[in-house]
Design a protein around this motif. Sequence first.
Motif, PDB file in Angstrom:
ATOM      1  N   LEU A   1      50.829  18.993  31.978  1.00 22.43           N
ATOM      2  CA  LEU A   1      49.640  19.298  32.767  1.00 22.43           C
ATOM      3  C   LEU A   1      49.737  18.786  34.201  1.00 22.43           C
ATOM      4  N   GLN A   2      50.362  17.617  34.390  1.00 26.85           N
ATOM      5  CA  GLN A   2      50.389  17.029  35.722  1.00 26.85           C
ATOM      6  C   GLN A   2      51.629  17.399  36.522  1.00 26.85           C
TER       7      GLN A   2
ATOM      8  N   GLN B   1      44.559  25.561  34.050  1.00 28.00           N
ATOM      9  CA  GLN B   1      45.156  24.350  33.496  1.00 28.00           C
ATOM     10  C   GLN B   1      45.871  24.715  32.202  1.00 28.00           C
TER      11      GLN B   1
ATOM     12  N   GLU C   1      43.953  15.851  27.116  1.00 24.52           N
ATOM     13  CA  GLU C   1      43.319  16.871  27.938  1.00 24.52           C
ATOM     14  C   GLU C   1      43.065  18.152  27.153  1.00 24.52           C
TER      15      GLU C   1
END
Length: 556
Positions: free
Chosen positions: A197-198, A232, A329
């Motif tokens: 995700l990052q 996302q 997340e």
Amino acid sequence: MKKARMFPFERNRYFYGKLLTVRDFESEQKYFNDKRRLLNRLLFGSGVVAGMQVVPVDDKTITVEMGVALDYLGREIVISSPVTLKLSMIDGFTNNEYKKNVYLYVAYDEKGREPVHSVGNSSVRGEETSEYNRFLESYRLYVKEEAPSPSSFEHADLLEDIVTLYQDSDVRVTQRMPKYVNPDDVVDVTLVVEKTLQTPRVSLSFAYEADGFDPVGKEGNEVRFLEPGDKQDTEHRLTYSVKVQDRPGHIGKLTIPAGALELFIGDNRIPIDQSATHAAEIIEQSVAQRIMKDWYERSLDQAAEGYADQNVCLAKIGLLQLGPTYMIEQVERVPFGEYIPNASLSHRMNQNGRSSSLHRFYAEAQAFDLSFDSKPELDVVYHPDRNAFDFKLGIPRPQTINDEIATGIVDVPLDTQEKSGLRLFSRGKRNYVTEEIAHGLGDGQVTVVVGLEELPDPQAPVGSGGAKVYYGSADVFKDTEYEAEFPNITFGTIIYPDKCSFRIGMKLTGGTSATSLRVRWWAFKKLADGVSTSSIPFAKSAVNEAAATAEHRDSR
């Protein structure tokens, strides 16, 4: 669990007076278990049968719901009640780097229950011993922090040829295409980008070389991917198509040469020096028949135990790093599609026949603009996974209306004076000329038509009449129900071909109580191809309705 061979089958033979030992009872259980598990394995496959949903409870905790699955040895895995666990307490989770995806698996397990005193063992060993009186068929949850290879799943090698273009701890780029193709078919090649995700935004491009295939679409052999910036997601797919050449028996190849792949992760360019090649066999027989042939020609060892060391993945869990810790997340359930379909449901769906959505084709259409002088373009892609055609139609933009016809409004204030309660024109103020008005049609000759616009009285009753525009002499309507409220006005125009503008001159022949006049103008320009703009419908030309306010000035 140790990998154990399930065949050949051997069962107990009972006879009167037979001495039954532990070996006999164990073989009795093994006989029935192995037969059932072999049939589970070969008839149903492996995966989730029902339930086992993975649900995030809070930032660090998940719940696995009740459910049933079959593992890759045909053993039944049953979660009989929901289980809630901290992610960090599950086997395999490491507290090293929190910016990652982790994969939750379920495996068959057996646990001993009811320890009892063993009389036989104590007499042999000379000490008290205990043994479990029962085995509980259970399960084990564990985590892997590396994504499984796409080719490690059971049916992948039968259906697709998969190559890995790039892989590190945060990003993996793979590409897949059918293993068998028919001549003249259009087949899809799928590019899959997986990331944490990052990880910064991923983009890539390459030009492929084809042997046995022809590119389809306006992009030719060039492929470009840019990760959407508003989502996302940890997985993105891009599909492009190639057409199979009429070369049965040939092994078609699609190659990305060394150095052709340009990959960016954020602003960092990742050098990739190795090449990647797909191989697809061009066959005349049905692709489905060829795949089934490969399926049935597997050896029994390969069919029954070829994936014995693999377990069922229940979820892909995306983690975000928050300082020295992490948070969950998102959770993607059964990310690799390891489900076992219900035979009865599949049968009922097939019985629907023509009414079933599986027997219909769908069309998805997109339109995009091309330049004015371009030819229309049509690109069609077929998606067999959802029976859909994707039509992309390129339509040339119409020639800008400002290049043909323009229109506008000028409000001209009038100099008036009070006399006997009426507003009258003062003498010497009967001629008015506007400032320059830009028509927006470019330089060259234009024709300007001017009319006087009369707006309806807002206090008039509904249905008494709307706005009117008088062109030419309004005197022709005098003494009729259509007589204008304004005095007769004579119009003239001055055209400035080099300045792309014009002026409107007005001469008033009578008095009026109005404080301003509203003048409507139309500018016409001859088209470059010789077609007069007068042939273009006025409905098309009703643009550029910007009102220009011009200051009046005296005509000297």
